[in-house]
Scaffold this active site. Structure first.
Site, PDB file in Angstrom:
ATOM      1  N   ASN A  38      33.769  45.142  40.841  1.00  0.00           N
ATOM      2  CA  ASN A  38      34.234  43.456  41.770  1.00  0.00           C
ATOM      3  C   ASN A  38      34.319  42.356  40.815  1.00  0.00           C
ATOM      4  O   ASN A  38      35.636  42.549  40.090  1.00  0.00           O
ATOM      5  CB  ASN A  38      33.831  43.304  42.956  1.00  0.00           C
ATOM      6  CG  ASN A  38      34.738  43.094  43.921  1.00  0.00           C
ATOM      7  OD1 ASN A  38      35.976  42.504  43.290  1.00  0.00           O
ATOM      8  ND2 ASN A  38      34.621  42.984  45.161  1.00  0.00           N
ATOM      9  N   ASP A  39      33.093  42.127  40.364  1.00  0.00           N
ATOM     10  CA  ASP A  39      34.129  40.957  39.563  1.00  0.00           C
ATOM     11  C   ASP A  39      34.223  40.883  38.212  1.00  0.00           C
ATOM     12  O   ASP A  39      34.739  39.563  37.031  1.00  0.00           O
ATOM     13  CB  ASP A  39      32.026  40.040  40.070  1.00  0.00           C
ATOM     14  CG  ASP A  39      31.899  40.102  41.146  1.00  0.00           C
ATOM     15  OD1 ASP A  39      32.820  39.489  41.996  1.00  0.00           O
ATOM     16  OD2 ASP A  39      30.532  39.854  41.991  1.00  0.00           O
ATOM     17  N   VAL A  40      33.704  42.218  37.633  1.00  0.00           N
ATOM     18  CA  VAL A  40      34.212  42.439  36.601  1.00  0.00           C
ATOM     19  C   VAL A  40      34.998  42.428  36.258  1.00  0.00           C
ATOM     20  O   VAL A  40      35.976  42.976  34.585  1.00  0.00           O
ATOM     21  CB  VAL A  40      32.965  42.954  35.828  1.00  0.00           C
ATOM     22  CG1 VAL A  40      31.232  43.073  36.164  1.00  0.00           C
ATOM     23  CG2 VAL A  40      33.082  44.636  36.373  1.00  0.00           C
TER      24      VAL A  40
END
Length: 470
Positions: free
Chosen positions: A396-398
């Protein structure tokens, strides 16, 4: 020529020679740990070095009460070996935090025992490293316990902050150091030494509680470095060369890793320690998207299988969602199925994907995915525009393009996998809930993206079945 006597084995020069034989093995083991293909060999080499160092230490005439030492080794073996063998890869970060904390706690207890042994008569050049080891070891032990609790979800993973948190932390640090200075100045009060340990323990708790799950890999690495430094300091106090060298190696490697991970997240270490990053409540992103009229395009395993089957090149971007679903073997089956069809498959690895560095590499290695299929972020990012389909598995964040496009985003500037630049993106995810950073992901709403909601292992297995039926 007579056989070496027990006395000769206890010769300080012989013990130092054993230490000198062990140190290159530590360094060589660390060198081999830099690649999954050689990591096991590196671990074994370093373990041999540590066995030599421990055996040499036990030969020291100053060491006594071998029965108590044997009891400690037996208890540690009974608890540690089954725990390490049974732990799942998804729980490895917690295990690392716990074992690291045990090291810090042991150093703090050694410092306390040394103070009880000498009292106020301890020389200053021994007292100062003893007090340093007590403070840093206690901070590391209690901070690691909080990190373990957050990763194990025994306590909330979101930041937990007190009013004026930074002032509280500074007060605890100043109080602990002030007590240590009073002891170094000549006080032999054991209550004062206990106050040092308690204040440092509170500081360890207060430093880690405000840090959210997104930053926890960096925190574990930092606490690992602190444990190494405290061990080195204890080695100075005890005049044990092996402890000094091993502690410095752990402290230096942990510090370098902490800095590299912070750079990979475009954050300063001070900013991470300040805490308060991430931790939005579940469902917040979906609610915000609905209120702004944004919608996502959904897909199903059959459509995903068709896109993948007719692609020329596919890149799989794994994240913690793949780890928690234990989907690595299903992913390997998917890769094999696509290989049969002549589709080129690679894996895009972000340096902080998962919950610790190398998490994805280890999982994929467990499923026998060839190492040459794993592409680091800097290598794969320029190639995404030529990729037909990217399959994102719980990353998600990456993969959040807000890090590249939104200057007001808390992750702005963090290097990411540029999956949105591929022709098509399929995102396998349980829901629209945010990742550890706690922020919405604009990737979900892009025209070239489709979401396949569900467990990563089940979704990939269904895609494989659809591929086989084509």
């Amino acid at each position: 020529m007579s056989l070496p006597s027990a006395f000769s084995l206890q010769d300080p020069d012989f013990i130092r020679a054993c230490y000198l034989a062990a140190f290159p093995l530590f360094i060589l083991g660390l060198r081999f740990l830099n690649h999954p293909r050689t990591a096991r060999r590196g671990n074994a080499i370093a373990a041999v070095g540590m066995a030599i160092a421990v055996a040499a230490t036990l030969l020291d005439r100053e060491v006594g009460d071998y029965g108590l030492i044997a009891l400690g080794i037996a208890l540690g073996t009974v608890i540690g070996v089954p725990a390490a063998r049974a732990v799942k890869m998804t729980a490895m970060p917690q295990m690392v935090a716990l074992f690291n904390g045990v090291g810090g706690g042991a150093v703090a207890l050694i410092a306390w025992a040394e103070f009880r042994h000498y009292g106020g008569d301890m020389p200053l050049d021994q007292m100062i490293p003893t007090l340093f080891a007590a403070i840093v070891g206690s901070v590391s032990f209690w901070g690691s316990n909080i990190a373990f609790g957050k990763l194990q979800e025994l306590i909330p993973g979101r930041p937990i902050m007190l009013p004026a948190q930074q002032f509280v932390n500074i007060a605890l640090l100043v109080g602990s150091v002030a007590c240590a200075v009073a002891i170094a100045a000549g006080s032999d009060s054991e209550a004062l030494f206990i106050a040092v340990l308690v204040l440092a323990a509170l500081l360890g708790n207060m430093v880690v509680l405000p840090i959210g799950g997104a930053d926890m890999p960096v925190v574990i690495s930092m606490l690992n470095a602190l444990t190494g430094l405290s061990a080195a300091s204890a080695g100075i106090a005890l005049d044990n060369v092996a402890l000094i060298v091993a502690g410095i190696i752990v402290g230096a490697s942990g510090s370098i890793l902490t800095n590299l991970m912070a750079q990979a997240m475009n954050r300063s270490i001070a900013n991470i320690v300040a805490g308060g990053f991430g931790g939005a409540p579940a469902g917040a992103a979906a609610t915000a998207a609905a209120s702004e009229g944004r919608t996502v395009r959904q897909t199903d395993p059959a459509d995903a299988a068709i896109q993948l089957a007719y692609a020329r090149r596919v890149v799989i971007a794994p994240g913690y969602g793949m780890a928690v679903a234990q989907a690595q073997h299903a992913v390997r089956e998917l890769m094999d199925e696509l290989d049969k069809r002549g589709v080129e498959v690679d894996f895009a690895i972000h340096p902080v994907a998962g919950r610790m560095p190398g998490h994805m590499n280890v999982l994929l290695a467990e499923a026998d995915v060839p190492y040459d299929k794993l592409k680091e972020m800097d290598e794969i990012n320029p190639e995404f525009p030529q990729v037909d389909v990217v399959l994102v598995l719980g990353a998600n964040d990456v993969t959040n393009p807000a890090a590249r496009e939104q200057p007001d985003s808390p992750i702005y500037g963090m290097p990411i996998l540029d999956v949105d630049k591929a022709q098509q993106v399929i995102i396998v995810k349980r829901s629209l809930n945010p990742g550890f950073a706690g922020i919405d992901n604009p990737l979900f709403y892009k025209e070239n993206c489709a979401l396949l909601f569900g467990d990563a292992k089940e979704a990939v297995s269904q895609i494989v079945s659809e591929l086989q039926a084509l």
